[in-house]
Design a protein around this motif. Structure first.
Motif, PDB file in Angstrom:
ATOM      1  N   GLY A 159       5.245  -2.329 -15.060  1.00 14.97           N
ATOM      2  CA  GLY A 159       5.922  -1.045 -14.904  1.00 14.97           C
ATOM      3  C   GLY A 159       7.423  -1.256 -15.049  1.00 14.97           C
ATOM      4  N   GLN A 212      -2.338   1.812  -9.639  1.00 15.80           N
ATOM      5  CA  GLN A 212      -3.017   3.007  -9.138  1.00 15.80           C
ATOM      6  C   GLN A 212      -3.531   3.870 -10.284  1.00 15.80           C
ATOM      7  OE1 GLN A 212       0.106   4.585  -6.688  1.00 15.80           O
ATOM      8  NE2 GLN A 212      -0.109   2.964  -5.169  1.00 15.80           N
ATOM      9  N   ASN A 213      -2.714   4.099 -11.301  1.00 17.51           N
ATOM     10  CA  ASN A 213      -3.136   4.917 -12.441  1.00 17.51           C
ATOM     11  C   ASN A 213      -4.244   4.254 -13.247  1.00 17.51           C
ATOM     12  OD1 ASN A 213      -1.520   7.355 -12.369  1.00 17.51           O
ATOM     13  ND2 ASN A 213       0.232   6.004 -12.647  1.00 17.51           N
ATOM     14  N   ALA A 234       5.638   1.416   0.425  1.00 17.93           N
ATOM     15  CA  ALA A 234       4.830   1.779  -0.744  1.00 17.93           C
ATOM     16  C   ALA A 234       3.456   1.131  -0.610  1.00 17.93           C
ATOM     17  CB  ALA A 234       5.524   1.324  -2.019  1.00 17.93           C
ATOM     18  N   LYS A 244      -3.756   4.346  -2.726  1.00 18.10           N
ATOM     19  CA  LYS A 244      -3.575   5.674  -2.141  1.00 18.10           C
ATOM     20  C   LYS A 244      -4.897   6.419  -2.030  1.00 18.10           C
ATOM     21  CE  LYS A 244       1.185   6.379  -3.553  1.00 18.10           C
ATOM     22  NZ  LYS A 244       2.135   7.253  -4.233  1.00 18.10           N
ATOM     23  N   VAL A 281      -0.513   8.174 -18.009  1.00 15.40           N
ATOM     24  CA  VAL A 281       0.512   7.738 -17.051  1.00 15.40           C
ATOM     25  C   VAL A 281       1.866   7.692 -17.723  1.00 15.40           C
ATOM     26  CG1 VAL A 281      -1.051   6.463 -15.604  1.00 15.40           C
ATOM     27  CG2 VAL A 281       0.001   5.306 -17.519  1.00 15.40           C
ATOM     28  N   SER A 337       4.022  -3.648  -9.924  1.00 10.73           N
ATOM     29  CA  SER A 337       3.761  -2.382 -10.612  1.00 10.73           C
ATOM     30  C   SER A 337       2.655  -1.578  -9.938  1.00 10.73           C
ATOM     31  CB  SER A 337       3.414  -2.645 -12.086  1.00 10.73           C
ATOM     32  OG  SER A 337       4.393  -3.444 -12.698  1.00 10.73           O
ATOM     33  N   ALA A 338       2.815  -1.293  -8.644  1.00  7.82           N
ATOM     34  CA  ALA A 338       1.778  -0.619  -7.868  1.00  7.82           C
ATOM     35  C   ALA A 338       1.375   0.725  -8.464  1.00  7.82           C
ATOM     36  CB  ALA A 338       2.229  -0.446  -6.418  1.00  7.82           C
ATOM     37  N   SER A 339       2.331   1.516  -8.949  1.00  5.77           N
ATOM     38  CA  SER A 339       1.962   2.823  -9.511  1.00  5.77           C
ATOM     39  C   SER A 339       1.139   2.652 -10.784  1.00  5.77           C
ATOM     40  CB  SER A 339       3.201   3.681  -9.763  1.00  5.77           C
ATOM     41  OG  SER A 339       4.061   3.061 -10.687  1.00  5.77           O
ATOM     42  N   LEU A 340       1.441   1.632 -11.566  1.00  3.75           N
ATOM     43  CA  LEU A 340       0.653   1.342 -12.761  1.00  3.75           C
ATOM     44  C   LEU A 340      -0.773   0.941 -12.362  1.00  3.75           C
ATOM     45  CD1 LEU A 340       1.270   1.215 -15.844  1.00  3.75           C
ATOM     46  CD2 LEU A 340       1.603  -1.238 -15.547  1.00  3.75           C
TER      47      LEU A 340
END
Length: 195
Positions: free
Chosen positions: A51, A132-133, A156, A160, A195, A127-130
């Motif tokens: 990310g 997650q997606n 963070a 989630k 994403v 890249s946690a959001s990556l």
């Protein structure tokens, strides 16, 4: 089919960073033993998926590191191709290496194509959001979590939503960090927004 392996440093209470995005708890107990384990894990991959935030953190440190300075990781991280998922970056330089490119749109489709190509596995670092997606789209095959013996209380989270995993392996390091390797549930059809 190539696998995607997500590698993440997490706290005992499930956070990848504290309330101010700090990760000082990682630096305090980062050892050669952990670096060696990370390097061994990177032998099976040929591509990194990053990310934007993780890219910025890594590019400020890694591109100029030599094998003498970082004997377990420099020869893995620097020469291997990197895809940086960002809607705002125009380019992703990596020192003297010309091996990082930005993916601005259609990230899920890009990764699905890469998984079908020949080659070694791919790895997401941080890249946690990556993560997650990609997890929502069923694209992650394996999670390697380095659980640090610290609670931060808030910050963070890595996950989630509920994710059921199958434990494959555990390893305890001398500094109290425990590496947990999990198999992800089978991939489901990816009909989710990009994403």
């Amino acid at each position: 089919m190539r696998k995607i392996i997500a590698v993440e440093f997490v706290t005992l209470d499930g956070f990848v960073s504290g309330p101010g995005l700090e990760m000082d708890w990682v630096e305090k107990i980062y050892t050669d033993e952990i670096a060696q384990a990370l390097g061994e894990g990177q032998q099976s991959i040929d591509t990194f998926l990053l990310g934007r935030v993780t890219y910025h953190g890594m590019v400020g440190y890694w591109p100029e590191k030599t094998k003498e300075e970082e004997p377990f990781l420099a020869d893995h991280i620097n020469p291997k191709p990197k895809l940086v998922f960002s809607k705002t970056l125009g380019s992703a330089p990596w020192g003297t290496y010309n091996n990082a490119r930005v993916v601005k749109e259609h990230a899920l489709e890009e990764v699905q194509k890469l998984k079908k190509q020949s080659g070694k596995d791919m790895m997401i670092i941080g890249s946690a959001s990556l993560i997650q997606n990609f997890a929502k789209a069923g694209l992650i095959n394996e999670y390697v979590l380095y659980v640090h013996p610290v609670f931060v209380g808030s910050g963070a989270p890595l996950f989630k939503e509920k994710v059921n995993l199958k434990l494959l392996e555990t390893k305890t390091f001398g500094n109290g960090v425990v590496r947990l390797t999990y198999l992800s549930p089978p991939a489901r059809a990816a009909g989710l927004p990009d994403v």
